[in-house]
Write a protein that holds these residues in place. Structure first.
Motif, short mmCIF file in Angstrom:
data_model
loop_
_atom_site.label_atom_id
_atom_site.label_comp_id
_atom_site.label_asym_id
_atom_site.label_seq_id
_atom_site.Cartn_x
_atom_site.Cartn_y
_atom_site.Cartn_z
N MET A 1 -40.85 -36.84 43.13
CA MET A 1 -41.12 -35.98 42.20
C MET A 1 -41.21 -36.59 40.67
O MET A 1 -40.96 -37.51 40.25
CB MET A 1 -40.11 -35.01 41.99
N ALA A 2 -42.56 -35.67 39.96
CA ALA A 2 -42.46 -36.19 38.44
C ALA A 2 -42.14 -34.90 37.68
O ALA A 2 -42.51 -33.84 37.92
CB ALA A 2 -44.04 -36.38 38.47
N GLU A 3 -41.53 -35.41 36.47
CA GLU A 3 -41.25 -34.38 35.83
C GLU A 3 -42.35 -33.88 34.62
O GLU A 3 -43.18 -34.57 34.18
CB GLU A 3 -39.93 -35.04 34.76
N VAL A 4 -42.53 -32.50 34.17
CA VAL A 4 -43.56 -32.25 33.40
C VAL A 4 -43.00 -30.86 32.63
O VAL A 4 -41.76 -30.45 32.88
CB VAL A 4 -44.72 -31.45 34.41
N ARG A 5 -43.66 -30.66 31.58
CA ARG A 5 -43.48 -29.56 30.81
C ARG A 5 -44.49 -28.60 30.78
O ARG A 5 -45.76 -28.69 31.17
CB ARG A 5 -43.28 -29.97 29.11
N VAL A 6 -43.84 -27.11 31.14
CA VAL A 6 -44.87 -26.10 31.34
C VAL A 6 -44.52 -25.08 30.68
O VAL A 6 -43.42 -24.82 29.93
CB VAL A 6 -44.66 -25.63 32.78
N HIS A 7 -45.62 -24.21 30.22
CA HIS A 7 -45.45 -23.00 29.58
C HIS A 7 -45.33 -21.75 30.43
O HIS A 7 -46.27 -21.41 31.35
CB HIS A 7 -46.61 -22.68 28.46
N LYS A 8 -44.18 -21.11 30.62
CA LYS A 8 -43.96 -19.84 31.55
C LYS A 8 -44.38 -18.68 30.73
O LYS A 8 -44.00 -18.38 29.74
CB LYS A 8 -42.63 -19.66 32.11
N THR A 22 -42.85 -31.75 39.63
CA THR A 22 -44.34 -31.64 40.56
C THR A 22 -44.11 -32.71 41.65
O THR A 22 -43.25 -33.62 41.55
CB THR A 22 -45.47 -31.69 39.75
N ALA A 23 -44.83 -32.45 42.88
CA ALA A 23 -44.84 -33.44 43.89
C ALA A 23 -45.91 -34.44 43.41
O ALA A 23 -46.95 -34.32 42.91
CB ALA A 23 -45.40 -32.73 45.09
N ARG A 24 -45.22 -35.72 43.48
CA ARG A 24 -45.97 -36.91 43.28
C ARG A 24 -47.28 -37.03 44.12
O ARG A 24 -47.10 -37.09 45.36
CB ARG A 24 -45.12 -38.09 42.89
N SER A 176 -50.02 -31.08 42.01
CA SER A 176 -49.46 -32.23 42.11
C SER A 176 -49.49 -33.07 40.73
O SER A 176 -49.97 -32.55 39.86
CB SER A 176 -50.25 -33.23 43.14
N SER A 177 -48.57 -33.94 40.88
CA SER A 177 -48.26 -34.88 39.57
C SER A 177 -49.68 -35.48 39.00
O SER A 177 -49.84 -35.45 37.94
CB SER A 177 -47.43 -35.88 39.70
N LEU A 178 -50.44 -35.82 39.93
CA LEU A 178 -51.76 -36.49 39.47
C LEU A 178 -52.81 -35.45 39.13
O LEU A 178 -53.69 -35.66 38.10
CB LEU A 178 -52.49 -37.17 40.49
N ALA A 179 -52.86 -34.19 39.47
CA ALA A 179 -53.46 -33.07 39.14
C ALA A 179 -53.08 -32.85 37.83
O ALA A 179 -53.87 -32.48 36.96
CB ALA A 179 -53.29 -31.82 40.05
#
Length: 212
Positions: A1-8, A22-24, A176-179
């Protein structure tokens, strides 16, 4: 898994930045005796088994002893993915038939690539001044469109959208993480979990406007 920051974001106009995962997704270049034959997209792990199974499915090998060794290649100038090299134990490879079949059988457009460098094609980043408003209707030409996806968002979908100059991709499921990484670098807005009255904005949220 890859950690990201998102705006909800929700339809009431409220937004908050939170941590998410996200899935790597990364490309794997498969080589046979030093020669590149294909690139597949995968979640990293068990690459040796994946490469072996690929060669079985392509008819290159039929028995376990046809494969002597599957080894990880050291990284060169490519930072995006991994490379494995398969050493065969006497199996005869019809290189022309193998590469032609991989191209013709690939429905994803990426698995037909034969090197990681060919996967990461260069396209100009999208312009950042355009914003999406709930009142907009006519979005011609293509760089005034958004792309709605009914499933998850892979790297390839983002890359194809960028090739068409589409600045915003939205999906009902997760990217995905790459996306996410690719959209951030390309200047594209990427939205996931677009369901009901909420959504997660993974990249470039400044392109969105909430309803008054």
């Amino acid at each position: 898994m890859a950690e990201v920051r998102v705006h909800k974001v929700n339809t009431a106009g409220s937004a908050s930045e939170v941590a998410d995962v996200t899935a790597r997704e990364e490309p794997l270049e498969i080589r046979v005796e030093g020669r590149s034959v294909a690139v597949v997209m995968r979640t990293p792990g068990h690459d040796e088994e994946l490469a072996s199974g690929f060669l079985v499915s392509e008819g290159v090998v039929q028995k376990p002893r046809d494969i002597l060794e599957v080894s990880q290649c050291p990284s060169t100038n490519n930072e995006h993915g991994n490379i494995v090299d398969v050493l065969l134990g006497g199996a005869v490879v019809n290189w022309e038939s193998l590469t032609r079949h991989v191209f013709s059988a690939s429905s994803c457009g990426l698995c037909g690539k034969t090197s990681i460098e060919s996967v990461f094609q260069q396209f100009p980043a999208v312009k950042g001044e355009w914003q999406v408003s709930p009142k907009q209707r006519d979005l011609l030409p293509l760089d005034r469109h958004i792309l709605l996806v009914s499933g998850r968002v892979s790297f390839e979908i983002i890359q194809k959208a960028l090739a068409g100059g589409i600045p915003l991709v939205a999906a009902i499921s997760a990217p995905s993480s790459l996306a996410v990484d690719f959209a951030q670098e390309a200047g594209q807005t990427l939205v996931g979990f677009l369901r009901g009255e909420t959504m997660n904005v993974y990249t470039h949220p400044q392109r969105l406007k909430t309803a008054p």
